[in-house]
Scaffold this motif. Structure first.
Motif, PDB file in Angstrom:
ATOM      1  N   VAL A  89       0.702  -1.185   0.115  1.00 44.39           N
ATOM      2  CA  VAL A  89      -0.011  -0.242   0.065  1.00 44.39           C
ATOM      3  C   VAL A  89       0.802   1.210  -0.055  1.00 44.39           C
ATOM      4  N   ALA A  90       1.851   1.384   0.822  1.00 47.51           N
ATOM      5  CA  ALA A  90       2.741   2.543   0.910  1.00 47.51           C
ATOM      6  C   ALA A  90       3.393   2.691  -0.382  1.00 47.51           C
ATOM      7  N   GLY A  91       3.637   1.625  -1.189  1.00 45.30           N
ATOM      8  CA  GLY A  91       4.316   2.063  -2.350  1.00 45.30           C
ATOM      9  C   GLY A  91       3.561   2.162  -3.461  1.00 45.30           C
ATOM     10  N   SER A  92       2.037   2.675  -3.327  1.00 43.70           N
ATOM     11  CA  SER A  92       1.371   2.725  -4.424  1.00 43.70           C
ATOM     12  C   SER A  92       0.570   4.184  -4.129  1.00 43.70           C
ATOM     13  N   THR A  93       0.936   5.113  -3.320  1.00 45.18           N
ATOM     14  CA  THR A  93       0.222   6.288  -2.890  1.00 45.18           C
ATOM     15  C   THR A  93       0.717   7.574  -3.460  1.00 45.18           C
ATOM     16  N   GLU A  94       1.563   7.694  -4.337  1.00 39.87           N
ATOM     17  CA  GLU A  94       2.034   8.658  -4.891  1.00 39.87           C
ATOM     18  C   GLU A  94       1.258   9.285  -5.895  1.00 39.87           C
ATOM     19  N   GLY A  95       0.577  10.509  -5.684  1.00 40.33           N
ATOM     20  CA  GLY A  95      -0.124  11.160  -6.374  1.00 40.33           C
ATOM     21  C   GLY A  95      -1.592  10.587  -6.426  1.00 40.33           C
ATOM     22  N   ALA A  96      -1.998   9.741  -5.410  1.00 43.29           N
ATOM     23  CA  ALA A  96      -3.212   9.122  -5.177  1.00 43.29           C
ATOM     24  C   ALA A  96      -4.294   9.663  -4.145  1.00 43.29           C
ATOM     25  N   MET A  97      -3.725  10.677  -3.502  1.00 43.40           N
ATOM     26  CA  MET A  97      -4.700  11.347  -2.479  1.00 43.40           C
ATOM     27  C   MET A  97      -6.107  11.502  -3.049  1.00 43.40           C
ATOM     28  N   ILE A  98      -7.205  11.522  -2.463  1.00 37.22           N
ATOM     29  CA  ILE A  98      -8.407  11.747  -3.032  1.00 37.22           C
ATOM     30  C   ILE A  98      -8.847  13.223  -2.661  1.00 37.22           C
ATOM     31  N   ASP A  99      -9.274  14.009  -3.726  1.00 40.23           N
ATOM     32  CA  ASP A  99      -9.749  15.373  -3.221  1.00 40.23           C
ATOM     33  C   ASP A  99     -11.080  15.442  -2.930  1.00 40.23           C
ATOM     34  N   ILE A 100     -11.227  15.400  -1.669  1.00 39.85           N
ATOM     35  CA  ILE A 100     -12.537  15.248  -0.824  1.00 39.85           C
ATOM     36  C   ILE A 100     -13.449  16.266  -1.305  1.00 39.85           C
ATOM     37  N   SER A 101     -13.193  17.636  -1.810  1.00 36.86           N
ATOM     38  CA  SER A 101     -14.031  18.428  -2.500  1.00 36.86           C
ATOM     39  C   SER A 101     -14.750  18.005  -3.474  1.00 36.86           C
ATOM     40  N   ARG A 102     -14.297  16.730  -4.388  1.00 37.94           N
ATOM     41  CA  ARG A 102     -15.053  16.344  -5.308  1.00 37.94           C
ATOM     42  C   ARG A 102     -15.911  14.989  -5.161  1.00 37.94           C
ATOM     43  N   LEU A 103     -16.004  14.545  -3.813  1.00 35.00           N
ATOM     44  CA  LEU A 103     -17.033  13.683  -3.457  1.00 35.00           C
ATOM     45  C   LEU A 103     -18.465  13.948  -3.289  1.00 35.00           C
ATOM     46  N   ASN A 104     -19.113  13.550  -4.205  1.00 35.62           N
ATOM     47  CA  ASN A 104     -20.698  13.521  -4.088  1.00 35.62           C
ATOM     48  C   ASN A 104     -21.264  12.547  -4.014  1.00 35.62           C
ATOM     49  N   ILE A 105     -20.965  11.407  -3.478  1.00 36.58           N
ATOM     50  CA  ILE A 105     -21.638  10.499  -3.224  1.00 36.58           C
ATOM     51  C   ILE A 105     -20.909   9.511  -2.212  1.00 36.58           C
ATOM     52  N   ASP A 106     -21.826   9.325  -0.992  1.00 34.69           N
ATOM     53  CA  ASP A 106     -21.290   8.406   0.040  1.00 34.69           C
ATOM     54  C   ASP A 106     -21.480   7.108   0.070  1.00 34.69           C
ATOM     55  N   SER A 107     -20.943   6.028   0.639  1.00 41.91           N
ATOM     56  CA  SER A 107     -21.068   4.775   0.480  1.00 41.91           C
ATOM     57  C   SER A 107     -22.402   4.344   0.496  1.00 41.91           C
ATOM     58  N   SER A 108     -23.328   4.839   1.124  1.00 42.57           N
ATOM     59  CA  SER A 108     -24.989   4.393   1.077  1.00 42.57           C
ATOM     60  C   SER A 108     -25.410   4.651  -0.320  1.00 42.57           C
ATOM     61  N   GLY A 109     -24.883   5.768  -0.851  1.00 40.16           N
ATOM     62  CA  GLY A 109     -25.347   6.137  -2.426  1.00 40.16           C
ATOM     63  C   GLY A 109     -24.768   5.286  -3.218  1.00 40.16           C
ATOM     64  N   ALA A 110     -23.333   4.993  -3.160  1.00 40.48           N
ATOM     65  CA  ALA A 110     -22.947   3.927  -3.922  1.00 40.48           C
ATOM     66  C   ALA A 110     -23.697   2.631  -4.180  1.00 40.48           C
TER      67      ALA A 110
END
Length: 230
Positions: A89-110
């Motif tokens: 996991v640690a080796g695959s995170t570069e540039g992969a952080m989630i932009d939370i301002s673009r989240l418009n659907i929770d897991s319940s909606g998914a």
């Protein structure tokens, strides 16, 4: 269809209902315990065996200024564990952080969108696994894997977390993928996953996409609005 309606009912359930937390609620715990800045370091959110929501959420965060990758688990509104993420996991995170301002659907909606898609493909399932991460373009995406009672994967649905678009499916629509649907030529040849019902499957897939967009409008939930309401 009934599973999709259950998903909608869960969205309207009161806060005191005895239900497992959604991904947004787990992220709120992270923000409360580690500060709001931690919410801008999220790499992935994972939950397994959801019915419809999982008992715990595993959240991977990238440390500030290259300070390593940590993995926390949220259970019952609290941090249950906090440690170093696994090497893969640690080796695959570069540039992969989630932009939370673009989240418009929770897991319940998914769940509601995935359930509707499964119903349209005449697929039954018992539990679901969730992953929220970025795609190869840096856009947040839900990956919802449907499982049988024996926990065998029976299908996977990829849902854009900004617009709620069903981007791809696996194990549904006679095994067709999004690429199959988009590239299928309307000719008399019968080959690939469409076989003799190619046109019907293509039509069903596009109809399901349209219905999923309508579903998204009903379950849409901005994370920014959610977290700022406290």
């Amino acid at each position: 269809m009934w599973r999709a309606y259950i998903g909608l009912l869960l969205l309207a359930a009161p806060a005191w209902a005895d239900e497992n937390a959604t991904a947004y609620e787990a992220l709120r715990v992270v923000g409360r315990e580690f500060g709001r800045d931690a919410l801008h370091q999220i790499v992935s959110i994972t939950g397994t065996k959801g019915n419809p929501q999982p008992e715990k959420w595993k959240i991977v965060l990238e440390g500030p200024q290259g300070g390593g990758v940590r993995e926390v688990e949220v259970v019952d509104g609290n941090i249950a564990s906090d440690g170093t993420a696994q090497a893969d996991v640690a080796g695959s995170t570069e540039g992969a952080m989630i932009d939370i301002s673009r989240l418009n659907i929770d897991s319940s909606g998914a769940y509601a969108v995935a359930s509707h898609t499964a119903d349209a493909s005449h697929m039954s399932f018992a539990t679901v696994d969730y992953i929220l991460r970025t795609d190869d373009r840096g856009e947040p995406m839900w990956i919802v894997t449907l499982q049988s009672r024996s926990l065998r994967p029976v299908g996977t649905i990829y849902i854009g977390a900004t617009r709620g678009t069903v981007r791809r499916t696996e194990g549904m629509f006679a095994g067709a993928t999004m690429e199959d649907v988009e590239n299928a030529e309307d000719n008399d040849e019968e080959h690939g996953p469409f076989s003799g019902v190619k046109k019907q499957i293509k039509h069903a897939f596009h109809r399901t996409q349209d219905e999923a967009r309508d579903m998204f409008e009903r379950v849409k939930r901005s994370f920014s609005d959610f977290i700022n309401r406290g």
